[in-house]
Write an enzyme that holds these catalytic residues in place. Structure first.
Site, PDB file in Angstrom:
ATOM      1  N   CYS A   1      16.483  38.597  70.468  1.00 46.75           N
ATOM      2  CA  CYS A   1      16.733  39.790  71.273  1.00 46.75           C
ATOM      3  C   CYS A   1      17.186  40.935  70.367  1.00 46.75           C
ATOM      4  O   CYS A   1      17.744  40.726  69.291  1.00 46.75           O
ATOM      5  CB  CYS A   1      17.761  39.510  72.367  1.00 46.75           C
ATOM      6  SG  CYS A   1      19.459  39.274  71.775  1.00 46.75           S
TER       7      CYS A   1
ATOM      8  N   CYS B   1      14.938  37.044  57.397  1.00 45.09           N
ATOM      9  CA  CYS B   1      14.860  36.725  58.831  1.00 45.09           C
ATOM     10  C   CYS B   1      16.082  35.865  59.208  1.00 45.09           C
ATOM     11  O   CYS B   1      16.467  34.956  58.466  1.00 45.09           O
ATOM     12  CB  CYS B   1      13.567  35.976  59.112  1.00 45.09           C
ATOM     13  SG  CYS B   1      13.440  35.309  60.790  1.00 45.09           S
TER      14      CYS B   1
ATOM     15  N   CYS C   1      24.684  60.015  38.165  1.00 40.46           N
ATOM     16  CA  CYS C   1      25.742  60.697  37.425  1.00 40.46           C
ATOM     17  C   CYS C   1      27.057  59.955  37.694  1.00 40.46           C
ATOM     18  O   CYS C   1      27.406  59.709  38.850  1.00 40.46           O
ATOM     19  CB  CYS C   1      25.861  62.157  37.859  1.00 40.46           C
ATOM     20  SG  CYS C   1      27.268  63.018  37.121  1.00 40.46           S
TER      21      CYS C   1
ATOM     22  N   CYS D   1      26.484  69.051  37.321  1.00 38.78           N
ATOM     23  CA  CYS D   1      27.912  69.177  37.613  1.00 38.78           C
ATOM     24  C   CYS D   1      28.733  69.401  36.345  1.00 38.78           C
ATOM     25  O   CYS D   1      29.934  69.665  36.425  1.00 38.78           O
ATOM     26  CB  CYS D   1      28.421  67.941  38.353  1.00 38.78           C
ATOM     27  SG  CYS D   1      28.517  66.448  37.326  1.00 38.78           S
TER      28      CYS D   1
ATOM     29  N   CYS E   1      58.817  21.994  26.034  1.00 36.61           N
ATOM     30  CA  CYS E   1      58.337  22.431  27.358  1.00 36.61           C
ATOM     31  C   CYS E   1      57.322  23.566  27.279  1.00 36.61           C
ATOM     32  O   CYS E   1      56.817  24.025  28.305  1.00 36.61           O
ATOM     33  CB  CYS E   1      59.516  22.861  28.230  1.00 36.61           C
ATOM     34  SG  CYS E   1      60.313  24.385  27.679  1.00 36.61           S
TER      35      CYS E   1
ATOM     36  N   CYS F   1      69.726  33.658  13.275  1.00 42.69           N
ATOM     37  CA  CYS F   1      69.868  32.207  13.142  1.00 42.69           C
ATOM     38  C   CYS F   1      68.565  31.504  13.491  1.00 42.69           C
ATOM     39  O   CYS F   1      67.906  31.823  14.484  1.00 42.69           O
ATOM     40  CB  CYS F   1      70.997  31.725  14.046  1.00 42.69           C
ATOM     41  SG  CYS F   1      71.246  29.947  13.993  1.00 42.69           S
TER      42      CYS F   1
ATOM     43  N   CYS G   1      66.293  26.174  23.610  1.00 38.11           N
ATOM     44  CA  CYS G   1      65.457  26.597  24.742  1.00 38.11           C
ATOM     45  C   CYS G   1      66.338  26.848  25.960  1.00 38.11           C
ATOM     46  O   CYS G   1      67.179  26.018  26.321  1.00 38.11           O
ATOM     47  CB  CYS G   1      64.408  25.526  25.043  1.00 38.11           C
ATOM     48  SG  CYS G   1      63.333  25.945  26.431  1.00 38.11           S
TER      49      CYS G   1
END
Length: 444
Positions: free
Chosen positions: A96, A119, A164, A187, A235, A245, A250
């Site tokens: 439709c 389609c 452009c 431009c 880690c 030093c 960590c």
């Protein structure tokens, strides 16, 4: 597009809707289409099948479903409609008009499709022709979007057409030949025909692309991290050394690993010899130091060329102020019995100054990728001469021009901008000669 359709249609008698799909399939290369069309002479169904379009030579009664029913069910919405409210392509699938309109609107607005809308039937790859789209879409906004997508696709497929790149400019530039060259839009925007970036002579498009990517992404942030930080051996958290030093702890609460900054080994075996690491000359330590040193050198090299590139870029952005200052001086000179033509040398000087700055800006991109050899030394000397002359011209236009007499201004400005232009041309000529003679070796 229309001219090309008409030109090809005069040679092969095919409906314009089908011909447009064929041309789109061959990226609007009419010579290639005609070559393939006559190559498959006697078996031209193949070229239509490849383009996902029903051959116009096939009998219509074999392509469309014929029905005498007054009411037909749509396979999408499952509602019954009159035969006049149903439509479809030559593949035989009909739906439709409401479902068609919704399907096309989604494809155009949401998916940005124009030439390759297929389609809506399951597993059907037949392309929807533009005449059906124009019949079913009533919303002007959607139609405008569809036409824009069609036009954009045509321009992008044509190697001699370029949009452009200036914001809010909708002009298309038609090139005479395919080559890296500067083109100027009405431009005022001047850009490279190959990559659409601002004209970047003498650096090649491929190197400019790498440079812009290097400037835009986080690659240099990574280089800084690599050059100034290390990872916790346990880690892998990134750690920056802020004190003298070498005993590192960590700060990751779940880790708190203690290690030596120099060799990245556990701290316990080092005893009290905090500053005399007993593993300093180990192979792994030397390797880690070498990697970090290379990273630090790469970062310094990039920053050297980037700072000079950005300096000229920043100067270019300020030249509109210089144009305004020169414009006022030109008005003053006209009040002193000089004609409009006679004072144009000042504008010419600023134009050449901008050209020199733009060229110098891109020479630093070129130099960043350049390996050092005898020709690169000559290039650097030409670059230095051009840069020195450019700075002298810039300083004179910004400072001395306001205090000098009219006669002195004209003589000095003309001498300076002519010398700048000469040095710029010598610099560019040498680089292009190096391209032709294969002098340049590139740093990877």
């Amino acid at each position: 597009m229309t001219d090309m359709l008409n030109e090809v249609q005069d040679i092969i008698n095919i409906p314009s809707t089908t011909l447009r799909i064929l041309l789109a399939h061959f990226n609007w290369d009419k010579e290639l289409l005609l070559e393939r069309y006559y190559e498959y002479e006697g078996n031209q169904e193949r070229i239509f099948a490849d383009a996902h379009v029903i051959s116009p030579f096939r009998s219509a009664e074999h392509c469309k479903q014929q029905t005498s029913c007054s009411s037909i069910s749509c396979e999408i919405c499952c509602s019954s409609h009159s035969a006049s409210f149903m439509t479809g392509l030559d593949c035989g699938h009909i739906f439709c008009k409401d479902c068609w309109a919704t399907y096309l609107a989604v494809k155009i607005l949401d998916e940005g499709m124009s030439q390759m809308i297929s389609c809506p039937a399951f597993d059907c790859r037949i392309i929807v022709d533009d005449s059906l789209v124009m019949q079913l879409i009533v919303d002007k906004h959607i139609l405008q979007k569809y036409q824009h997508l069609m036009t954009n696709s045509f321009v992008e497929c044509n190697s001699l057409l370029k949009w452009c790149p200036a914001p809010d400019c909708h002009h298309v530039i038609k090139l005479e030949y395919k080559e890296t060259q500067p083109v100027k839009c009405d431009c005022g925007r001047e850009f490279c025909a190959e990559c659409s970036e601002p004209w970047h002579d003498p650096v090649k498009c491929m190197h400019l692309k790498k440079w812009l990517k290097k400037c835009d992404d986080d690659s240099e942030t990574s280089n800084w991290i690599s050059a100034n930080t290390k990872e916790c051996p346990k880690c892998l958290a990134t750690i920056e050394k802020v004190g003298g030093c070498n005993h590192m702890v960590c700060r990751n609460q779940s880790c708190k690993h203690e290690f030596c900054w120099v060799c990245l080994g556990p701290w316990d075996p080092h005893g009290a010899s905090w500053y005399n690491c007993n593993r300093y000359n180990a192979v792994d330590a030397r390797k880690a130091r070498d990697i970090q040193e290379r990273s630090r050198q790469m970062l310094q090299r990039y920053l050297f060329y980037c700072n000079r590139y950005m300096n000229h870029l920043q100067s270019l952005k300020f030249e509109h102020k210089l144009y305004a200052r020169v414009k006022r001086k030109m008005d003053e000179m006209q009040c002193l019995n000089m004609t409009w033509i006679e004072v144009q040398f000042l504008k010419t000087a600023v134009d050449i100054l901008c050209q020199c700055r733009q060229t110098l800006m891109y020479t630093y991109v070129f130099a960043f990728f350049l390996e050092r050899n005898n020709q690169s030394i000559i290039f650097e000397e030409n670059q230095a001469d051009c840069e020195k002359a450019t700075e002298m011209l810039s300083e004179y236009l910004e400072r001395d021009i306001t205090t000098a007499s009219v006669a002195e201004i004209k003589q000095k400005v003309q001498d300076k901008y002519r010398y700048c232009d000469t040095r710029r041309n010598v610099l560019l000529k040498h680089v292009h000669e190096g391209y032709d003679e294969d002098w340049w070796e590139y740093f990877e």
